[in-house]
Design a protein around this motif. Structure first.
Motif, short mmCIF file in Angstrom:
data_model
loop_
_atom_site.label_atom_id
_atom_site.label_comp_id
_atom_site.label_asym_id
_atom_site.label_seq_id
_atom_site.Cartn_x
_atom_site.Cartn_y
_atom_site.Cartn_z
N MET A 79 -8.06 -15.32 0.51
CA MET A 79 -8.23 -13.75 1.23
C MET A 79 -6.97 -13.04 0.64
O MET A 79 -5.96 -13.61 0.53
CB MET A 79 -8.10 -14.02 2.67
N THR A 80 -7.07 -11.81 0.32
CA THR A 80 -5.92 -10.87 0.02
C THR A 80 -5.20 -10.78 1.13
O THR A 80 -5.86 -9.93 2.31
CB THR A 80 -6.35 -9.74 -0.97
N VAL A 81 -3.69 -10.76 1.31
CA VAL A 81 -3.06 -10.51 2.32
C VAL A 81 -2.59 -9.02 2.10
O VAL A 81 -2.23 -8.75 0.84
CB VAL A 81 -1.81 -11.05 2.62
N PRO A 82 -2.97 -7.88 2.92
CA PRO A 82 -2.68 -6.58 2.73
C PRO A 82 -1.09 -6.24 2.59
O PRO A 82 -0.46 -7.17 3.31
CB PRO A 82 -3.19 -5.87 4.10
N ALA A 83 -0.63 -5.47 2.02
CA ALA A 83 0.71 -5.04 1.89
C ALA A 83 1.18 -4.49 3.13
O ALA A 83 0.73 -3.95 3.78
CB ALA A 83 0.92 -4.27 0.73
N ASP A 84 2.50 -5.00 3.36
CA ASP A 84 3.15 -4.71 4.63
C ASP A 84 4.04 -3.40 4.06
O ASP A 84 4.98 -3.46 3.71
CB ASP A 84 4.15 -5.72 5.16
N ASN A 85 3.69 -2.14 4.69
CA ASN A 85 4.23 -1.04 4.41
C ASN A 85 5.16 -0.45 5.33
O ASN A 85 5.51 0.87 5.54
CB ASN A 85 3.17 0.12 3.76
N SER A 86 5.29 -1.41 6.49
CA SER A 86 6.18 -1.04 7.59
C SER A 86 7.58 -0.36 7.07
O SER A 86 8.18 0.33 7.89
CB SER A 86 6.40 -2.06 8.63
N CYS A 87 8.15 -1.00 5.87
CA CYS A 87 9.51 -0.65 5.76
C CYS A 87 9.44 0.90 5.04
O CYS A 87 10.41 1.64 5.22
CB CYS A 87 9.95 -1.47 4.34
N ILE A 88 8.18 1.45 4.84
CA ILE A 88 8.31 2.99 4.52
C ILE A 88 8.10 4.05 5.67
O ILE A 88 8.96 4.88 5.77
CB ILE A 88 6.83 3.08 3.81
N TYR A 89 7.53 3.56 6.73
CA TYR A 89 7.06 4.28 7.84
C TYR A 89 8.55 4.18 8.85
O TYR A 89 7.79 3.96 10.14
CB TYR A 89 5.96 4.26 8.34
N LEU A 90 9.51 4.17 8.56
CA LEU A 90 10.42 3.97 9.83
C LEU A 90 10.75 5.25 10.49
O LEU A 90 10.89 6.29 9.95
CB LEU A 90 11.82 3.64 8.95
N GLU A 91 10.93 4.99 11.72
CA GLU A 91 11.07 6.16 12.62
C GLU A 91 12.52 6.93 12.63
O GLU A 91 13.51 6.20 12.17
CB GLU A 91 10.91 5.60 13.98
N GLY A 92 12.68 8.00 13.06
CA GLY A 92 13.81 8.83 12.91
C GLY A 92 13.49 10.21 13.42
O GLY A 92 12.36 10.66 13.51
N PRO A 93 14.48 11.21 13.27
CA PRO A 93 14.34 12.57 13.50
C PRO A 93 13.68 13.44 12.21
O PRO A 93 14.38 14.39 11.65
CB PRO A 93 16.05 13.07 13.64
N TRP A 94 12.66 12.77 11.95
CA TRP A 94 12.03 13.16 10.69
C TRP A 94 10.35 13.01 10.92
O TRP A 94 9.92 12.26 12.03
CB TRP A 94 12.49 12.68 9.32
#
Length: 305
Positions: A1-16
Motif C-alpha cells: 500500500m502506498t503511504v500518502p505524503a504528509d504535507n502538514s508542514c506546508i499548511y502551517l497556520e499563522g496570520p496568513w
C-alpha cells in the motif's frame, strides 16, 4: 500500500492564508496576506535552498501590516507547488515569478529573494522591467558572479557544489532531519539556530515526492547552465541592465559568500543600488536576523514609487 505524503508542514497556520494558483503551466502554493492596493506593488517573497515558504514566516505579517499585499511562494517543484518534469532551469523559474505576479492580479511587484530565490529576482528584474519595480536580494549576488572563476566563492561553497553531483549521498542527507539541521547550522552564524531550529519542517518538505530531486537538479542546473542553450539564453537575459532600485543584503558571517562576491553587482544594477551587511548572521538572514531584515525590507519598500 502506498503511504500518502504528509504535507502538514506546508499548511502551517499563522496570520496568513494558503492559496493555490495556476501560472505558467503549473499550480503554485503560496501564503498570502494583506490587501491589494493599486498604488502599491505586490511584495513577492521567494525562498532559497533548502527551504520553502516557511523561511519568510517572520516577515509576512509585518509587511502586510505596513499596508502591502504580500505573497510567500513555494518555487516550482518544491513545498506545496507542482513537481513538474521541466522545473529545473532558471529561465522557466524566472518566468514563473512574473506569471505568479500576474495571476495574483498585480501590475507591479517588488521581489525579495533569498539565495537561489534572490538569483531569480535579479533575472526577473532584467526580464520584466515594467513589472518588477525593485528587488531586494538576500545572500545572492548577481547570477553572473557565480559563473565566474575566482575567490568570490569560498572553499565551503565549492565543496557544496561538488556534493550536489553525488545525487544518492545528497538525497540521503536532505531526507534526514539531522542532515538538514547540519547543513542549516553549517551555513549559519556560529550559535545562531534561527534556521537550524526549523530543520524538522524543512526535512519534511524535502521528503515530499520528488522535492529533494528537484532541489538538487535546480542547483546542478545553476552550476552547469552555460552548457545548455536555455542556460545561455537565461544568462543573456540576466546580463541586461536593471534600472529599478536594487538592494542586496548579506550576513557578515556567511561562510559561503564573502563580501567581495558583490563587487561586480554595479555592472548590472544601473539605478539606485545599496549593499548592506548585517552582523551576527550567516546565510539565512530571514531567520537569523528576522527583525533587522524586516526593517530593511520595509525601508526599501518606502522608496519604491
Amino acid at each position: 500500500m502506498t503511504v500518502p505524503a504528509d504535507n502538514s508542514c506546508i499548511y502551517l497556520e499563522g496570520p496568513w492564508e494558503h492559496r493555490l494558483i495556476g501560472a505558467n503551466g503549473c499550480q503554485f502554493h503560496l501564503v498570502h496576506a494583506g490587501e491589494h492596493h493599486s498604488s502599491r506593488p505586490l511584495v513577492l517573497l521567494v525562498h532559497g535552498f533548502p527551504e520553502y515558504w516557511w523561511a519568510w514566516r517572520h516577515q509576512i505579517a509585518p509587511i502586510a501590516q505596513a499596508g502591502y499585499e504580500v505573497a510567500a511562494l513555494d518555487q516550482r517543484g518544491l513545498g506545496g507547488s507542482d513537481k513538474t518534469p521541466d522545473g529545473h532551469d532558471g529561465l522557466t523559474l524566472t518566468q514563473d515569478l512574473a506569471a505568479v505576479v500576474r495571476s495574483l492580479g498585480a501590475s507591479q511587484a517588488v521581489i525579495v529573494g533569498h539565495g537561489r530565490g534572490g538569483t531569480l529576482a535579479w533575472s526577473a528584474a532584467a526580464m520584466e522591467p515594467d513589472l518588477v519595480k525593485g528587488i531586494l536580494t538576500v545572500s545572492a549576488p548577481h547570477p553572473r558572479t557565480t559563473q565566474r572563476l575566482g575567490t568570490h566563492l569560498t572553499l565551503r561553497t565549492w565543496r557544496h557544489v561538488l556534493t550536489t553531483f553525488i545525487p544518492a549521498a545528497a538525497r540521503r542527507s536532505l531526507n534526514s532531519e539531522e542532515g538538514v539541521r547540519r547543513l542549516l547550522a553549517e551555513w549559519s552564524a556560529p550559535g545562531n539556530d534561527g534556521a537550524a531550529s526549523q530543520a524538522a519542517h524543512y526535512a519534511a518538505a524535502l521528503r515530499l515526492p520528488e522535492a529533494t530531486s528537484t532541489a538538487l537538479e535546480q542547483l546542478r542546473w545553476a552550476y552547469t547552465s552555460q552548457r545548455h542553450i536555455v542556460g545561455r539564453q537565461y544568462m543573456e537575459i540576466s546580463r541586461r541592465p536593471i534600472t529599478a532600485p536594487v538592494w542586496t543584503a548579506r550576513g557578515q558571517l556567511d561562510p559561503l559568500l564573502p563580501d567581495r562576491a558583490w563587487d561586480n553587482d554595479r555592472e548590472f544594477a544601473k539605478g539606485h543600488y545599496r549593499h548592506i551587511s548585517l552582523p551576527d548572521a550567516g546565510h539565512f538572514l530571514p531567520e537569523e536576523q528576522p527583525e533587522e531584515l524586516t526593517e530593511l525590507i520595509l525601508e526599501f519598500l518606502t522608496g519604491i514609487r
